[in-house]
Write a protein that holds these residues in place. Sequence first.
Motif, PDB file in Angstrom:
ATOM      1  N   ASP A  56      16.213  11.734  68.764  1.00 28.71           N
ATOM      2  CA  ASP A  56      15.699  11.673  67.389  1.00 28.71           C
ATOM      3  C   ASP A  56      15.146  10.290  67.086  1.00 28.71           C
ATOM      4  O   ASP A  56      14.111  10.148  66.433  1.00 28.71           O
ATOM      5  N   THR A  59      11.811   9.904  68.658  1.00 30.93           N
ATOM      6  CA  THR A  59      10.834  10.671  67.888  1.00 30.93           C
ATOM      7  C   THR A  59      10.365   9.876  66.677  1.00 30.93           C
ATOM      8  O   THR A  59       9.166   9.787  66.393  1.00 30.93           O
ATOM      9  N   LYS A  94      12.786  20.857  64.418  1.00 34.04           N
ATOM     10  CA  LYS A  94      12.238  19.515  64.215  1.00 34.04           C
ATOM     11  C   LYS A  94      11.391  19.083  65.409  1.00 34.04           C
ATOM     12  O   LYS A  94      10.312  18.513  65.252  1.00 34.04           O
ATOM     13  N   THR A  95      11.864  19.368  66.621  1.00 31.67           N
ATOM     14  CA  THR A  95      11.110  19.010  67.816  1.00 31.67           C
ATOM     15  C   THR A  95       9.803  19.792  67.861  1.00 31.67           C
ATOM     16  O   THR A  95       8.754  19.256  68.190  1.00 31.67           O
TER      17      THR A  95
END
Length: 103
Positions: A56, A59, A94-95
């Motif tokens: 995360d 990202t 989310k990815t």
Amino acid sequence: FRKAAAKGHPDAMLNLSVSCRTGKGCSRDLVRARAWVEKAMAIASSVHRVEEGALDELTLIGIGHFQSGERDEGLSTLSAVLEMDVEKLATDVKTQYNLGCLY
């Protein structure tokens, strides 16, 4: 966090990454932020555990590059996340969203 990170603590390295990404406690530096999170992940993988939040954080660093107009660096960072996180990509909303933002 710096002393603990220097001693090889992955959690401290992730905290330094967040500081570098946000500019809280130090100057904002996305390249340095990515380096810290990659060091944390290297240590975590060497003991066969995935550091919570590391993908995360990478990202967010990639998105930060895009927001700063650094498209190539953002693409490189987010591509690295996708390569590391192929299984999560199939189920994590989310990815999938971040992948969609690349296009």
